[in-house]
Enzyme design. Structure first.
Site, PDB file in Angstrom:
ATOM      1  N   THR A 120       0.852  -1.192   0.000  1.00  0.00           N
ATOM      2  CA  THR A 120       0.000   0.000   0.000  1.00  0.00           C
ATOM      3  C   THR A 120       0.887   1.241   0.000  1.00  0.00           C
ATOM      4  O   THR A 120       1.673   1.440   0.923  1.00  0.00           O
ATOM      5  CB  THR A 120      -0.904  -0.001   1.246  1.00  0.00           C
ATOM      6  OG1 THR A 120      -1.671  -1.210   1.230  1.00  0.00           O
ATOM      7  CG2 THR A 120      -1.826   1.202   1.258  1.00  0.00           C
ATOM      8  N   GLY A 262     -20.362  14.448  -4.193  1.00  0.00           N
ATOM      9  CA  GLY A 262     -21.370  15.253  -4.862  1.00  0.00           C
ATOM     10  C   GLY A 262     -21.234  16.687  -4.408  1.00  0.00           C
ATOM     11  O   GLY A 262     -20.132  17.149  -4.108  1.00  0.00           O
ATOM     12  N   GLY A 266     -28.297  18.010   1.945  1.00  0.00           N
ATOM     13  CA  GLY A 266     -29.198  19.110   2.285  1.00  0.00           C
ATOM     14  C   GLY A 266     -30.492  18.526   2.794  1.00  0.00           C
ATOM     15  O   GLY A 266     -30.522  17.417   3.319  1.00  0.00           O
ATOM     16  N   CYS A 269     -33.440  17.119   7.151  1.00  0.00           N
ATOM     17  CA  CYS A 269     -32.935  16.346   8.292  1.00  0.00           C
ATOM     18  C   CYS A 269     -31.429  16.417   8.520  1.00  0.00           C
ATOM     19  O   CYS A 269     -30.985  16.827   9.583  1.00  0.00           O
ATOM     20  CB  CYS A 269     -33.369  14.897   8.151  1.00  0.00           C
ATOM     21  SG  CYS A 269     -35.149  14.754   8.137  1.00  0.00           S
TER      22      CYS A 269
HETATM   23  N1  LIG Z   1      -1.701  -6.962   6.393  1.00  0.00           N
HETATM   24  C1  LIG Z   1      -2.790  -6.620   5.721  1.00  0.00           C
HETATM   25  O1  LIG Z   1      -3.933  -6.931   6.078  1.00  0.00           O
HETATM   26  C2  LIG Z   1      -2.641  -5.853   4.445  1.00  0.00           C
HETATM   27  C3  LIG Z   1      -3.731  -5.795   3.548  1.00  0.00           C
HETATM   28  C4  LIG Z   1      -3.581  -5.099   2.355  1.00  0.00           C
HETATM   29  C5  LIG Z   1      -2.386  -4.431   2.078  1.00  0.00           C
HETATM   30  N2  LIG Z   1      -1.357  -4.485   2.991  1.00  0.00           N
HETATM   31  C6  LIG Z   1      -0.113  -3.787   2.641  1.00  0.00           C
HETATM   32  O2  LIG Z   1       0.776  -4.734   2.054  1.00  0.00           O
HETATM   33  C7  LIG Z   1       2.126  -4.449   2.442  1.00  0.00           C
HETATM   34  C8  LIG Z   1       2.710  -5.635   3.186  1.00  0.00           C
HETATM   35  O3  LIG Z   1       1.936  -5.888   4.340  1.00  0.00           O
HETATM   36  P1  LIG Z   1       2.137  -7.186   5.230  1.00  0.00           P
HETATM   37  O4  LIG Z   1       1.096  -7.151   6.281  1.00  0.00           O
HETATM   38  O5  LIG Z   1       2.239  -8.378   4.353  1.00  0.00           O
HETATM   39  O6  LIG Z   1       3.569  -6.843   5.861  1.00  0.00           O
HETATM   40  P2  LIG Z   1       4.537  -7.780   6.695  1.00  0.00           P
HETATM   41  O7  LIG Z   1       5.300  -6.892   7.587  1.00  0.00           O
HETATM   42  O8  LIG Z   1       3.769  -8.939   7.279  1.00  0.00           O
HETATM   43  O9  LIG Z   1       5.515  -8.380   5.589  1.00  0.00           O
HETATM   44  C9  LIG Z   1       6.452  -7.633   4.897  1.00  0.00           C
HETATM   45  C10 LIG Z   1       7.646  -8.546   4.615  1.00  0.00           C
HETATM   46  O10 LIG Z   1       8.531  -7.910   3.709  1.00  0.00           O
HETATM   47  C11 LIG Z   1       9.836  -8.344   4.019  1.00  0.00           C
HETATM   48  N3  LIG Z   1      10.803  -7.493   3.325  1.00  0.00           N
HETATM   49  C12 LIG Z   1      11.167  -6.215   3.607  1.00  0.00           C
HETATM   50  N4  LIG Z   1      12.078  -5.786   2.710  1.00  0.00           N
HETATM   51  C13 LIG Z   1      12.282  -6.785   1.827  1.00  0.00           C
HETATM   52  C14 LIG Z   1      13.071  -6.948   0.667  1.00  0.00           C
HETATM   53  N5  LIG Z   1      13.869  -5.988   0.236  1.00  0.00           N
HETATM   54  N6  LIG Z   1      13.024  -8.125   0.012  1.00  0.00           N
HETATM   55  C15 LIG Z   1      12.246  -9.116   0.447  1.00  0.00           C
HETATM   56  N7  LIG Z   1      11.477  -9.030   1.543  1.00  0.00           N
HETATM   57  C16 LIG Z   1      11.472  -7.880   2.214  1.00  0.00           C
HETATM   58  C17 LIG Z   1       9.872  -8.311   5.542  1.00  0.00           C
HETATM   59  O11 LIG Z   1      10.923  -9.080   6.068  1.00  0.00           O
HETATM   60  C18 LIG Z   1       8.490  -8.889   5.855  1.00  0.00           C
HETATM   61  O12 LIG Z   1       8.528 -10.291   6.025  1.00  0.00           O
HETATM   62  C19 LIG Z   1       2.057  -3.158   3.270  1.00  0.00           C
HETATM   63  O13 LIG Z   1       2.237  -2.072   2.417  1.00  0.00           O
HETATM   64  C20 LIG Z   1       0.636  -3.174   3.794  1.00  0.00           C
HETATM   65  O14 LIG Z   1       0.180  -1.867   4.084  1.00  0.00           O
HETATM   66  C21 LIG Z   1      -1.461  -5.181   4.154  1.00  0.00           C
END
Ligand SMILES: NC(=O)c1ccc[n+]([C@@H]2O[C@H](COP(=O)([O-])OP(=O)(O)OC[C@H]3O[C@@H](n4cnc5c(N)ncnc54)[C@H](O)[C@@H]3O)[C@@H](O)[C@H]2O)c1
Length: 417
Positions: A120, A262, A266, A269
């Protein structure tokens, strides 16, 4: 072939999901601990189905032992699923994302490859951060050909597998045909609507979703504080009964119709009731800042829309107002946004304002006799008279006869068409 970088909730689910669909998928994580636990079929967090799918696909379509270089060299798409935590100032920290991209770019390959941002990231990240970063890194590389995509993930923890494998929508921000073809191929086996948009829109859709959820939660909490301040209110019961509103379930008018931009709310209520609750809460010692902000936004949106017209329409050009009542299928014009918008237009110096509402012309004239505008009796008449049309009430007539509006400059302030 697909590589996935980052094997947390999102990355592991994504990797296993593609592997299950039959793609050769390589998973990587910088955490050795995480990797070795996965190689032993231990998913390092609680998430149903993932351990079973890991056992089923490991070393068949999902690979954790392949050397990084080899995997990247062979991958058509690299999904970036690393963390994007909050920095001290509240902004998103992109350091893991950019570091992961750098590792990918360090591998040289003549193969066209799409860098797919699944983490994200705030709207404009791919355009303003990722692409310039990649261009700078590849300045001296002659053969590396990289495409970009933004593919936000909507899964919920606890339901990762179900949400990924049966998504209700897939959003792909992509701006070149070659990358789109690659993403098309990857998501073909998923039985879900795929929406192709530009990078910024794709990133925005993810935040639209999350901030709506966070706002609803804060709204509920603020309302519980209002109730607490006033006293003697059964908060739990109140919310349970709120949930029985048939609009949550989609029929006849669903809650969706309230979550649409939008020109403001209005009518009799919503404006007065929102104000009154702020007042009684303040009287009881609690200022509900979300409700105060809500009222402010409802005021600001109108001047914002009118200010956006600056320089686009001459002040003596005829302007047509489509719809005067506060909502369709009603002739109620009390506190209707049309009144404020017409007032703002007059203040801006527009002198030639026409209006047509299927049933509310007379009510409006009666309520606001001082407003200087000319009323017309049909959509055809107003379309005939005016090149600039402002749709302020979402009457079905406007939708049904939208062909009439095609050649006009139409400001659809109800997102109705
Ligand atoms: N957890 C959720 O419910 C969810 C839902 C939708 C989107 N997201 C988004 O997805 C992304 C990941 O979330 P998550 O919950 O899976 O995170 P997480 O922390 O569980 O996993 C991230 C992983 O990336 C690894 N990592 C970091 N740098 C790296 C690299 N250079 N090469 C390989 N691995 C690397 C870390 O060691 C970690 O294991 C975030 O941006 C989050 O906002 C999360």
């Amino acid at each position: 072939m697909i590589s996935v970088l980052g094997l947390g909730f999102v990355g592991l689910t994504t990797g296993l999901g593609f592997a299950k669909k039959g793609f050769r998928t390589y998973g990587f994580d910088i955490s050795e601990e995480r990797l070795s636990s996965l190689k032993n079929f231990n998913v390092p967090f609680h998430e149903p189905y993932l351990p079973e799918v890991l056992k089923e696909t490991h070393n068949k379509t999902f690979f954790l032992d392949t050397p990084f270089e080899e995997a990247i060299r062979n991958s058509e798409a690299v999904f970036l699923c690393v963390g994007t935590p909050e920095k001290e100032d509240g902004s998103a920290d992109l350091k893991y994302l950019l570091a992961a991209i750098e590792q990918v770019l360090d591998v040289d390959t003549p193969k066209f490859q799409v860098l797919v941002t699944k983490s994200t990231v705030p709207p404009s990240t791919v355009s303003n951060e990722v692409i310039p970063f990649v261009k700078e890194k590849l300045k001296s590389s002659k053969q590396r050909k990289v495409g970009f995509a933004s593919n936000p993930e909507f899964l919920r923890e606890g339901f990762c597998w179900e949400d990924f494998i049966n998504p209700d929508r897939i959003v792909i921000g992509v701006e070149d045909d070659h990358s789109r073809e690659v993403l098309d191929k990857i998501y073909k086996p998923f039985n879900a609507p795929v929406h192709y948009v530009n990078y910024n829109t794709s990133e925005f859709i993810k935040y639209l979703s999350n901030t709506m959820l966070s706002t609803m939660i804060s709204y509920s909490n603020e309302m519980s504080m209002v109730a607490g301040a006033i006293g003697s209110i059964d908060i739990k019961k109140s919310f349970r009964i709120l949930h029985e509103d048939k609009r949550w379930f989609g029929s006849p008018a669903s809650m969706k119709s309230y979550v649409y931009p939008g020109c403001g709310y209005g009518g009799y209520c919503l404006p007065k009731d929102t104000s009154a609750l702020v007042k009684i809460s303040e009287k009881n010692g609690f200022t509900p800042s979300m409700l105060v902000a809500n009222i402010n936004t409802n005021r600001v949106i109108k001047s914002h829309l009118v200010d956006n017209l600056d320089g686009k329409i001459g002040s003596d050009e005829p302007i047509g107002i489509l719809g005067l009542s506060f909502k369709p299928d009603s002739d109620d014009v009390r506190l209707t946004p049309a009144k404020d918008i017409i007032e703002l237009l007059i203040k801006k110096g527009f002198t030639n304002i026409y209006a047509y509402d299927p049933i509310s012309n007379n009510e409006f004239k009666k309520h606001y006799p001082a407003l200087s505008l000319k009323y017309l009796d049909s959509l055809e008449d107003i379309v005939d008279k005016c090149d600039h049309l402002f749709l302020l009430t979402a009457w079905s007539e406007f939708r049904e006869k939208k062909d009439l509006l095609k050649s006009k400059s139409l400001y659809d302030y109800r997102y109705a068409l």
